[in-house]
Each structure stands twice: as structure tokens, then as C-alpha cells.
Design a protein around this motif. Structure first.
Motif, PDB file in Angstrom:
ATOM      1  N   ALA A 129       1.072  -0.977   0.136  1.00  0.00           N
ATOM      2  CA  ALA A 129       0.039  -0.040   0.405  1.00  0.00           C
ATOM      3  C   ALA A 129       1.302   1.192  -0.446  1.00  0.00           C
ATOM      4  O   ALA A 129       1.721   1.207  -0.297  1.00  0.00           O
ATOM      5  CB  ALA A 129      -0.799  -0.321   1.346  1.00  0.00           C
ATOM      6  N   SER A 130       0.511   2.211  -0.138  1.00  0.00           N
ATOM      7  CA  SER A 130       1.027   3.522  -0.334  1.00  0.00           C
ATOM      8  C   SER A 130       0.791   4.900   0.548  1.00  0.00           C
ATOM      9  O   SER A 130      -0.825   4.997   0.081  1.00  0.00           O
ATOM     10  CB  SER A 130       1.718   4.006  -1.817  1.00  0.00           C
ATOM     11  OG  SER A 130       1.988   5.368  -2.085  1.00  0.00           O
ATOM     12  N   ILE A 131       1.140   5.678   1.142  1.00  0.00           N
ATOM     13  CA  ILE A 131       1.043   6.822   1.870  1.00  0.00           C
ATOM     14  C   ILE A 131       1.879   8.158   1.508  1.00  0.00           C
ATOM     15  O   ILE A 131       2.741   7.486   1.534  1.00  0.00           O
ATOM     16  CB  ILE A 131       0.977   6.193   3.286  1.00  0.00           C
ATOM     17  CG1 ILE A 131       0.130   5.357   3.568  1.00  0.00           C
ATOM     18  CG2 ILE A 131      -0.119   7.479   4.007  1.00  0.00           C
ATOM     19  CD1 ILE A 131       0.402   4.145   4.976  1.00  0.00           C
ATOM     20  N   ASP A 132       1.144   8.692   1.120  1.00  0.00           N
ATOM     21  CA  ASP A 132       1.853  10.405   0.581  1.00  0.00           C
ATOM     22  C   ASP A 132       0.981  10.910   2.438  1.00  0.00           C
ATOM     23  O   ASP A 132       0.280  11.496   1.903  1.00  0.00           O
ATOM     24  CB  ASP A 132       0.978  10.367  -0.820  1.00  0.00           C
ATOM     25  CG  ASP A 132       2.257  11.717  -1.343  1.00  0.00           C
ATOM     26  OD1 ASP A 132       3.343  11.713  -0.405  1.00  0.00           O
ATOM     27  OD2 ASP A 132       1.468  12.745  -1.651  1.00  0.00           O
ATOM     28  N   VAL A 133       2.029  11.535   2.580  1.00  0.00           N
ATOM     29  CA  VAL A 133       1.831  12.618   3.931  1.00  0.00           C
ATOM     30  C   VAL A 133       1.792  14.449   3.847  1.00  0.00           C
ATOM     31  O   VAL A 133       3.023  14.370   2.947  1.00  0.00           O
ATOM     32  CB  VAL A 133       2.257  12.697   5.089  1.00  0.00           C
ATOM     33  CG1 VAL A 133       1.571  12.866   6.004  1.00  0.00           C
ATOM     34  CG2 VAL A 133       2.289  11.092   5.342  1.00  0.00           C
ATOM     35  N   HIS A 134       0.926  14.759   3.728  1.00  0.00           N
ATOM     36  CA  HIS A 134       0.549  16.420   3.255  1.00  0.00           C
ATOM     37  C   HIS A 134       0.268  17.195   4.528  1.00  0.00           C
ATOM     38  O   HIS A 134      -0.253  16.694   5.141  1.00  0.00           O
ATOM     39  CB  HIS A 134       0.005  16.573   2.200  1.00  0.00           C
ATOM     40  CG  HIS A 134       0.721  16.230   0.762  1.00  0.00           C
ATOM     41  ND1 HIS A 134       1.078  17.164  -0.016  1.00  0.00           N
ATOM     42  CD2 HIS A 134       0.711  14.781   0.113  1.00  0.00           C
ATOM     43  CE1 HIS A 134       2.037  15.709  -0.904  1.00  0.00           C
ATOM     44  NE2 HIS A 134       1.567  14.847  -0.862  1.00  0.00           N
ATOM     45  N   ASN A 135       0.257  18.648   3.656  1.00  0.00           N
ATOM     46  CA  ASN A 135      -0.296  19.285   4.884  1.00  0.00           C
ATOM     47  C   ASN A 135      -1.431  20.482   4.395  1.00  0.00           C
ATOM     48  O   ASN A 135      -1.281  20.730   3.185  1.00  0.00           O
ATOM     49  CB  ASN A 135       1.006  20.972   5.836  1.00  0.00           C
ATOM     50  CG  ASN A 135       1.238  19.551   6.652  1.00  0.00           C
ATOM     51  OD1 ASN A 135       2.544  19.068   6.903  1.00  0.00           O
ATOM     52  ND2 ASN A 135       0.409  18.930   7.946  1.00  0.00           N
ATOM     53  N   ASN A 136      -1.923  21.341   5.260  1.00  0.00           N
ATOM     54  CA  ASN A 136      -2.417  22.550   3.843  1.00  0.00           C
ATOM     55  C   ASN A 136      -2.507  23.748   4.807  1.00  0.00           C
ATOM     56  O   ASN A 136      -1.626  23.595   6.034  1.00  0.00           O
ATOM     57  CB  ASN A 136      -4.041  22.196   3.573  1.00  0.00           C
ATOM     58  CG  ASN A 136      -5.040  21.393   4.555  1.00  0.00           C
ATOM     59  OD1 ASN A 136      -5.146  21.921   5.507  1.00  0.00           O
ATOM     60  ND2 ASN A 136      -5.488  19.960   4.747  1.00  0.00           N
ATOM     61  N   THR A 137      -3.358  24.636   4.155  1.00  0.00           N
ATOM     62  CA  THR A 137      -2.905  25.938   4.991  1.00  0.00           C
ATOM     63  C   THR A 137      -3.979  26.386   5.895  1.00  0.00           C
ATOM     64  O   THR A 137      -3.904  27.306   6.438  1.00  0.00           O
ATOM     65  CB  THR A 137      -2.076  27.138   3.880  1.00  0.00           C
ATOM     66  OG1 THR A 137      -3.559  27.045   3.408  1.00  0.00           O
ATOM     67  CG2 THR A 137      -0.850  26.498   3.444  1.00  0.00           C
ATOM     68  N   GLY A 138      -5.281  25.995   5.274  1.00  0.00           N
ATOM     69  CA  GLY A 138      -6.073  26.939   6.008  1.00  0.00           C
ATOM     70  C   GLY A 138      -7.031  25.768   7.139  1.00  0.00           C
ATOM     71  O   GLY A 138      -5.969  24.838   7.155  1.00  0.00           O
ATOM     72  N   LEU A 139      -8.219  26.411   7.789  1.00  0.00           N
ATOM     73  CA  LEU A 139      -8.837  26.128   9.119  1.00  0.00           C
ATOM     74  C   LEU A 139      -9.251  24.392   8.136  1.00  0.00           C
ATOM     75  O   LEU A 139     -10.225  24.477   8.049  1.00  0.00           O
ATOM     76  CB  LEU A 139      -9.360  26.339   9.105  1.00  0.00           C
ATOM     77  CG  LEU A 139     -10.060  25.968  10.988  1.00  0.00           C
ATOM     78  CD1 LEU A 139      -8.060  26.230  11.615  1.00  0.00           C
ATOM     79  CD2 LEU A 139     -10.424  27.128  10.949  1.00  0.00           C
ATOM     80  N   ASN A 140      -8.638  23.111   7.767  1.00  0.00           N
ATOM     81  CA  ASN A 140      -9.665  22.070   7.767  1.00  0.00           C
ATOM     82  C   ASN A 140      -9.134  21.215   8.575  1.00  0.00           C
ATOM     83  O   ASN A 140      -8.461  20.705   9.135  1.00  0.00           O
ATOM     84  CB  ASN A 140      -8.409  21.864   6.205  1.00  0.00           C
ATOM     85  CG  ASN A 140      -9.117  23.213   4.897  1.00  0.00           C
ATOM     86  OD1 ASN A 140      -9.725  22.456   4.336  1.00  0.00           O
ATOM     87  ND2 ASN A 140      -8.112  23.382   4.835  1.00  0.00           N
ATOM     88  N   PRO A 141     -10.628  19.864   8.457  1.00  0.00           N
ATOM     89  CA  PRO A 141     -10.421  18.481   9.710  1.00  0.00           C
ATOM     90  C   PRO A 141      -9.266  17.346   8.736  1.00  0.00           C
ATOM     91  O   PRO A 141      -9.151  18.414   7.277  1.00  0.00           O
ATOM     92  CB  PRO A 141     -11.684  17.794   8.947  1.00  0.00           C
ATOM     93  CG  PRO A 141     -11.736  18.506   8.613  1.00  0.00           C
ATOM     94  CD  PRO A 141     -11.293  20.160   8.127  1.00  0.00           C
TER      95      PRO A 141
END
Ligand SMILES: [Zn+2]
Length: 334
Positions: free
Chosen positions: A128-140
Motif C-alpha cells: 500500500a502507499s501513503i503520501d503525507v501532506h499538510n494544508n494551510t487553511g483551517l481543515n479537518p
């Protein structure tokens, strides 16, 4: 040829993201052997300023320093150069999450590297593959998938209830891996939040301990799956602001709170100073401009014409310019 190693420098466990570049100056694949032979694949720092994935991976490696891995693990440290400067990517580099097979960008050294990684992991029968990110807004926190097969939903549901299915943009890591194994992109909120790092670490650790991925359907009450139907951009000729009342478009500072919430028709997003002009444009998943379906300008107010659920709304004016104002989503029934 991409650099591959079957060990990692010990300093990797303690380095800061900014100085990682001195240990790992180029994009590198690390193969570690575990009890179950088909490897879990984890990529981090495809976006150099999104640090949660690397910090969670560090915790995972630290935990398994004295104990053997339950499953083989291949991890990919993406754009360490951009990470050393706290940037998504450098000026002269493509976005490392748009270069994967299926990309619409021109052929580059980076896209050939991405193809090579897919070939190597295909040969290794990646689990399986997992790519980990962040974002800039207020998101769950949520997991994104590019196929709605049960194993993809199972993998996404292990991260949480909220799942986003998308087919654009093209050239993303999870869409390329989706062709060879169950794959997810994790969105772990803003970078630097301890609970984001902990959540990602717990998830990676659980996935490493899975003996298989069930292909049973996930009970519908356990998940909420949304489909990205459109992308909203501020038009190029519009200057926008969150606090300058003279701007063509004065956006509401509460905008971020709308993320992942059904906003009824009539909800206002901002004030428009340029008369008779819609300051945003909306593109659907097929590339058609569908602004009129979603937005209305009247009495100098920009508002939703119909109920819509935005995601990725951010107060970061630079991100709005580089990427977009937000995405619009609809609930999927599976
Ligand atoms: Zn990212």
C-alpha cells in the motif's frame, strides 16, 4: 537513476526538517526489510514546507529502532532541498506532487524519477502507499483517494471518517500508486501541530502492522466520502484582500470556518468593488467554466448561488494566488 539505500544515516532520527538536506541532499528511496516482505510505501516532503509527514516518519523509525519491522518499509524523502528553505518547491523545480505518471506537465528529470519509483515499487509488489501532506487553511484531517474500491476506502477509513475522492489535479503521487496498489494522500492539517504528527504517526504505525487490507465494504455510517466537483480561482485581474477595503474583492475573514461545512445558498464570501464583475471563476473536473452555477454577485456581494461545501479555503493570500481560493465538494453515496 534514483538513489536507493537499504540503511539510513543515524542522524535521520534526530535532524530537523531544515537540516535534513545536509544528510539527504537528493531525493532518495530507503528500503528497510521487515517480517512481511511486500513493502509499505511512505512518501513525505513532496512539498518541502509540509513537515508533518517527515516528523511522523521519524517517530516511526525511532519506535522500530530496537525492534524488527512487522513489514518491509520503503520510504521516499522528496524535496529535501525545498524543505531546507521551508518552501513547497524551489523556483526552478516542478511541484513534486504533479510529476507522477499521468502528469500533464512536460517530461523532466523529476517526472522520470517518479516513473522509476513506480516501476521499482511495482516490482517489489508494494502492499500500500501513503503520501503525507499538510494544508494551510483551517481543515479537518482527511484522507484522499483516487479510486473508490473497498481496499482504498478501508485504507482511507483507518485515518478517519472523512474521505475525499478526486481525479484532478493530474500527476499526483496517490493517483499513480492507485494503478499498482491501494493508495491514499493524507491531509494532516497545518504543519507543526503536535496532534497532526501524532495522528499521522499512529496511522503509519497501524498500516505497518496490518497483515492484509480487507476488501469488505466499509459500513456507510463509518465514513463520509466527498467528491471534488470544482475548483475556484480568483481571476487574474482582481486584487483581493482580507483587510484592505479598497481591494476589488474584500474577502470575509471568517472564510476558513466554512471548510467541510455545507454552506447554504446566499452565504456571503466577500464584498466586490468592481461593479458587475464576478471576481472568481469556477472550473469543473472536466475543465469547463461553470462559475454561474455556483456564484452570484449582487449588491456588491459575492455569495453562493446554491448549497456548496468548500475545502482548502485559506487566509494565506500567497497560496490563493499560487494554487486556488478553494475546492467545492459534494457528498458521494457509495
Ligand atoms: Zn502538499
Amino acid at each position: 537513476m534514483i538513489k536507493q539505500q537499504d540503511f539510513f544515516p543515524p542522524g535521520l532520527l534526530t535532524t530537523t526538517v531544515e537540516s535534513l538536506h545536509s544528510l539527504v541532499p537528493e531525493a532518495t528511496l530507503f528500503h528497510l526489510e521487515g517480517t512481511q516482505k511486500t513493502p509499505l510505501f511512505i512518501s513525505v516532503l513532496l512539498h518541502g514546507n509540509e513537515t508533518t509527514g517527515f516528523l511522523a516518519l521519524q517517530k516511526l523509525l525511532l519506535k522500530h529502532q530496537q525492534q524488527s519491522l512487522p513489514r518491509s518499509l520503503t520510504f521516499f524523502l522528496g524535496n529535501t532541498k525545498a524543505a531546507s528553505q521551508g518552501l513547497r518547491h524551489l523556483e526552478n523545480q516542478p511541484d513534486f506532487n504533479r510529476i507522477w505518471p499521468g502528469t500533464e506537465l512536460a517530461d523532466t528529470a523529476e517526472s522520470r524519477m517518479a516513473q522509476e519509483i513506480i516501476d521499482i515499487m511495482h516490482q517489489k509488489k508494494v502492499f500500500a502507499s501513503i503520501d503525507v501532506h499538510n494544508n494551510t487553511g483551517l481543515n479537518p484531517h482527511y484522507a484522499c483517494i483516487n479510486k473508490t474500491d473497498n481496499q482504498f476506502l478501508q485504507l482511507a477509513n483507518l485515518f478517519g471518517r472523512l474521505i475525499v475522492y478526486f481525479i484532478r489535479p493530474k500527476g499526483v503521487q496517490s493517483a499513480a500508486f492507485a494503478e499498482i496498489c491501494p493508495a491514499v494522500t493524507l491531509e494532516c492539517g497545518k504543519p507543526g501541530q503536535a496532534h497532526g504528527i501524532d495522528h499521522a504517526f499512529e496511522y503509519l504505525n497501524s498500516c505497518l502492522h496490518l497483515s492484509n487490507l480487507s476488501d469488505q465494504a466499509v459500513p456507510t455510517q463509518d465514513m463520509a466520502v466527498y467528491y471534488t466537483v470544482a475548483r475556484v480561482k480568483v481571476n487574474d485581474n482582481i486584487d483581493y484582500s482580507f483587510d484592505d477595503p479598497k481591494a476589488d474583492l474584500l474577502l470575509d475573514k471568517e472564510l476558513e470556518r466554512m471548510n467541510f461545512t455545507d454552506m447554504p445558498a446566499g452565504t456571503q464570501l466577500g464584498t466586490v468593488l468592481k461593479k458587475n464583475c464576478c471576481p472568481v471563476s469556477v472550473e469543473d473536473e472536466k475543465g469547463n467554466i461553470v462559475t454561474d452555477q455556483f456564484f452570484l454577485v449582487s449588491d456588491r456581494t459575492l455569495s453562493f448561488k446554491k448549497t456548496a461545501m468548500p475545502s482548502m479555503l485559506t487566509l494565506d493570500e500567497r497560496v490563493i494566488k499560487q494554487d486556488c481560493l478553494c475546492y467545492l465538494m459534494e457528498r458521494m453515496s457509495l
